[in-house]
Each structure stands twice: as structure tokens, then as C-alpha cells.
Design a protein around this motif. Structure first.
Motif, PDB file in Angstrom:
ATOM      1  N   LYS A  75       0.791  -1.235   0.000  1.00  0.00           N
ATOM      2  CA  LYS A  75       0.000   0.000   0.000  1.00  0.00           C
ATOM      3  C   LYS A  75       0.824   1.286   0.000  1.00  0.00           C
ATOM      4  CE  LYS A  75      -3.834  -2.353   0.428  1.00  0.00           C
ATOM      5  NZ  LYS A  75      -4.811  -2.472  -0.612  1.00  0.00           N
ATOM      6  N   TYR A  76       2.000   1.266   0.604  1.00  0.00           N
ATOM      7  CA  TYR A  76       2.817   2.474   0.738  1.00  0.00           C
ATOM      8  C   TYR A  76       4.282   2.209   0.390  1.00  0.00           C
ATOM      9  CZ  TYR A  76      -1.233   3.937   3.478  1.00  0.00           C
ATOM     10  OH  TYR A  76      -2.500   4.245   3.890  1.00  0.00           O
ATOM     11  N   PRO A  77       4.579   1.639  -0.778  1.00  0.00           N
ATOM     12  CA  PRO A  77       5.975   1.291  -1.095  1.00  0.00           C
ATOM     13  C   PRO A  77       6.912   2.501  -1.127  1.00  0.00           C
ATOM     14  CG  PRO A  77       4.605   1.146  -3.046  1.00  0.00           C
ATOM     15  CD  PRO A  77       3.679   1.355  -1.880  1.00  0.00           C
ATOM     16  N   ASP A  78       6.391   3.671  -1.448  1.00  0.00           N
ATOM     17  CA  ASP A  78       7.222   4.872  -1.501  1.00  0.00           C
ATOM     18  C   ASP A  78       7.606   5.389  -0.116  1.00  0.00           C
ATOM     19  OD1 ASP A  78       4.393   5.352  -1.372  1.00  0.00           O
ATOM     20  OD2 ASP A  78       4.784   7.491  -1.643  1.00  0.00           O
ATOM     21  N   ARG A  79       6.961   4.887   0.923  1.00  0.00           N
ATOM     22  CA  ARG A  79       7.251   5.349   2.291  1.00  0.00           C
ATOM     23  C   ARG A  79       8.119   4.363   3.067  1.00  0.00           C
ATOM     24  NH1 ARG A  79       2.369   7.874   5.108  1.00  0.00           N
ATOM     25  NH2 ARG A  79       4.066   8.417   6.507  1.00  0.00           N
ATOM     26  N   VAL A  80       8.425   3.214   2.453  1.00  0.00           N
ATOM     27  CA  VAL A  80       9.267   2.201   3.106  1.00  0.00           C
ATOM     28  C   VAL A  80      10.718   2.459   2.721  1.00  0.00           C
ATOM     29  CG1 VAL A  80       9.773  -0.262   3.285  1.00  0.00           C
ATOM     30  CG2 VAL A  80       7.400   0.494   3.069  1.00  0.00           C
ATOM     31  N   GLU A  81      11.581   2.563   3.713  1.00  0.00           N
ATOM     32  CA  GLU A  81      13.006   2.770   3.463  1.00  0.00           C
ATOM     33  C   GLU A  81      13.713   1.430   3.547  1.00  0.00           C
ATOM     34  OE1 GLU A  81      14.893   6.002   5.626  1.00  0.00           O
ATOM     35  OE2 GLU A  81      12.892   6.730   6.150  1.00  0.00           O
ATOM     36  N   VAL A  82      14.549   1.148   2.551  1.00  0.00           N
ATOM     37  CA  VAL A  82      15.277  -0.115   2.511  1.00  0.00           C
ATOM     38  C   VAL A  82      16.755   0.179   2.304  1.00  0.00           C
ATOM     39  CG1 VAL A  82      15.550  -2.303   1.291  1.00  0.00           C
ATOM     40  CG2 VAL A  82      13.283  -1.300   1.526  1.00  0.00           C
ATOM     41  N   ALA A  83      17.587  -0.469   3.099  1.00  0.00           N
ATOM     42  CA  ALA A  83      19.037  -0.353   2.946  1.00  0.00           C
ATOM     43  C   ALA A  83      19.646  -1.717   3.251  1.00  0.00           C
ATOM     44  CB  ALA A  83      19.597   0.694   3.904  1.00  0.00           C
ATOM     45  N   ALA A  84      20.594  -2.126   2.445  1.00  0.00           N
ATOM     46  CA  ALA A  84      21.292  -3.382   2.698  1.00  0.00           C
ATOM     47  C   ALA A  84      22.134  -3.227   3.964  1.00  0.00           C
ATOM     48  CB  ALA A  84      22.171  -3.744   1.512  1.00  0.00           C
ATOM     49  N   VAL A  85      21.981  -4.146   4.898  1.00  0.00           N
ATOM     50  CA  VAL A  85      22.710  -4.071   6.171  1.00  0.00           C
ATOM     51  C   VAL A  85      24.214  -4.027   5.917  1.00  0.00           C
ATOM     52  CG1 VAL A  85      23.238  -5.323   8.305  1.00  0.00           C
ATOM     53  CG2 VAL A  85      20.886  -5.120   7.542  1.00  0.00           C
ATOM     54  N   GLU A  86      24.672  -4.747   4.902  1.00  0.00           N
ATOM     55  CA  GLU A  86      26.112  -4.771   4.625  1.00  0.00           C
ATOM     56  C   GLU A  86      26.681  -3.375   4.359  1.00  0.00           C
ATOM     57  OE1 GLU A  86      25.655  -5.987  -0.073  1.00  0.00           O
ATOM     58  OE2 GLU A  86      25.815  -7.515   1.462  1.00  0.00           O
ATOM     59  N   ASN A  87      25.826  -2.441   3.908  1.00  0.00           N
ATOM     60  CA  ASN A  87      26.277  -1.070   3.668  1.00  0.00           C
ATOM     61  C   ASN A  87      26.287  -0.224   4.938  1.00  0.00           C
ATOM     62  OD1 ASN A  87      26.460  -1.688   0.935  1.00  0.00           O
ATOM     63  ND2 ASN A  87      24.393  -1.009   0.522  1.00  0.00           N
ATOM     64  N   LEU A  88      25.714  -0.731   6.012  1.00  0.00           N
ATOM     65  CA  LEU A  88      25.618   0.024   7.264  1.00  0.00           C
ATOM     66  C   LEU A  88      26.559  -0.490   8.357  1.00  0.00           C
ATOM     67  CD1 LEU A  88      21.706   0.144   7.481  1.00  0.00           C
ATOM     68  CD2 LEU A  88      23.226   1.852   6.469  1.00  0.00           C
ATOM     69  N   VAL A  89      27.182  -1.636   8.142  1.00  0.00           N
ATOM     70  CA  VAL A  89      27.991  -2.291   9.175  1.00  0.00           C
ATOM     71  C   VAL A  89      29.263  -1.506   9.456  1.00  0.00           C
ATOM     72  CG1 VAL A  89      29.316  -4.363   9.780  1.00  0.00           C
ATOM     73  CG2 VAL A  89      27.098  -4.585   8.656  1.00  0.00           C
ATOM     74  N   MET A  90      29.450  -1.206  10.738  1.00  0.00           N
ATOM     75  CA  MET A  90      30.675  -0.525  11.180  1.00  0.00           C
ATOM     76  C   MET A  90      31.616  -1.502  11.869  1.00  0.00           C
ATOM     77  SD  MET A  90      29.304   3.101  12.591  1.00  0.00           S
ATOM     78  CE  MET A  90      30.961   3.717  12.813  1.00  0.00           C
ATOM     79  N   ASP A  91      31.039  -2.463  12.590  1.00  0.00           N
ATOM     80  CA  ASP A  91      31.858  -3.407  13.340  1.00  0.00           C
ATOM     81  C   ASP A  91      31.019  -4.646  13.637  1.00  0.00           C
ATOM     82  OD1 ASP A  91      34.081  -4.392  14.624  1.00  0.00           O
ATOM     83  OD2 ASP A  91      33.882  -3.139  16.403  1.00  0.00           O
ATOM     84  N   THR A  92      31.668  -5.781  13.831  1.00  0.00           N
ATOM     85  CA  THR A  92      30.974  -7.020  14.164  1.00  0.00           C
ATOM     86  C   THR A  92      31.827  -7.847  15.118  1.00  0.00           C
ATOM     87  OG1 THR A  92      31.955  -8.289  12.347  1.00  0.00           O
ATOM     88  CG2 THR A  92      29.860  -7.180  11.889  1.00  0.00           C
ATOM     89  N   ALA A  93      31.191  -8.786  15.768  1.00  0.00           N
ATOM     90  CA  ALA A  93      31.904  -9.750  16.602  1.00  0.00           C
ATOM     91  C   ALA A  93      31.124 -11.052  16.570  1.00  0.00           C
ATOM     92  CB  ALA A  93      32.040  -9.248  18.030  1.00  0.00           C
ATOM     93  N   ARG A  94      31.831 -12.143  16.377  1.00  0.00           N
ATOM     94  CA  ARG A  94      31.193 -13.454  16.369  1.00  0.00           C
ATOM     95  C   ARG A  94      30.912 -13.892  17.802  1.00  0.00           C
ATOM     96  NH1 ARG A  94      32.439 -16.780  11.899  1.00  0.00           N
ATOM     97  NH2 ARG A  94      30.910 -18.104  12.891  1.00  0.00           N
TER      98      ARG A  94
END
Length: 88
Positions: free
Chosen positions: A14-33
Motif C-alpha cells: 500500500k505504501y511502497p514509496d514510504r518504506v526505506e530499505v538499505a542493505a545491512v552490509e552497507n551500514l555495518v561498522m563493526d561485528t563480533a562473532r
């Protein structure tokens, strides 16, 4: 907001223009297993408005999801063949 999948499907339909999508891989700053002393974690860089929404009251906050799309589904995106049970 107790049914995230239902809410996401509704928003995309119903509102595809209001949904924001971003690939998590583009937002990752740091990780730990994961290890025996702590769980795995991911540190993401997101807009300040999103952070405010996450820390605000439940009634006024946006629904923020992490969605995983399996590789086999991604492989089917551009396929001209429609498999049984697949809707196009």
C-alpha cells in the motif's frame, strides 16, 4: 505492531514509496562473532531519526526490521520460469 511480517507486507503493497530499505552490509561498522562469554553482535551506522525512534515510546515509534532474503529466493528474482506455488 505484533505481526512484523503482516505489517511489512501491508506497507510494501500500500505504501511502497514510504518504506526505506538499505542493505545491512552497507551500514555495518563493526561485528563480533559469538563466543562462550557473549553473543554475536553487529554495530550499524543509521540516521539519527531512526535511533530516536528506536528509543522512543512504542506507540509513536516506527517499525524497524532486519529482513533476511535467502540466496535461493534472490536467484529466482529474474528467472522467466514460474515454479509451482510461486506467485508473479
Amino acid at each position: 505492531m505484533s505481526e512484523p511480517l503482516k505489517n511489512l507486507a501491508f506497507a510494501l503493497e500500500k505504501y511502497p514509496d514510504r518504506v526505506e530499505v538499505a542493505a545491512v552490509e552497507n551500514l555495518v561498522m563493526d561485528t563480533a562473532r559469538q563466543n562462550p562469554k557473549r553473543p554475536a553482535w553487529v554495530k550499524l551506522a543509521v540516521p539519527d531519526e531512526m535511533v530516536k525512534s528506536l528509543k522512543g515510546s512504542r506507540e509513536s515509534s516506527d517499525l524497524v526490521l532486519i529482513v533476511s532474503v535467502p540466496r535461493e529466493v534472490l536467484d529466482r528474482v529474474d528467472s522467466p520460469i514460474v515454479l509451482p506455488g510461486e506467485v508473479r
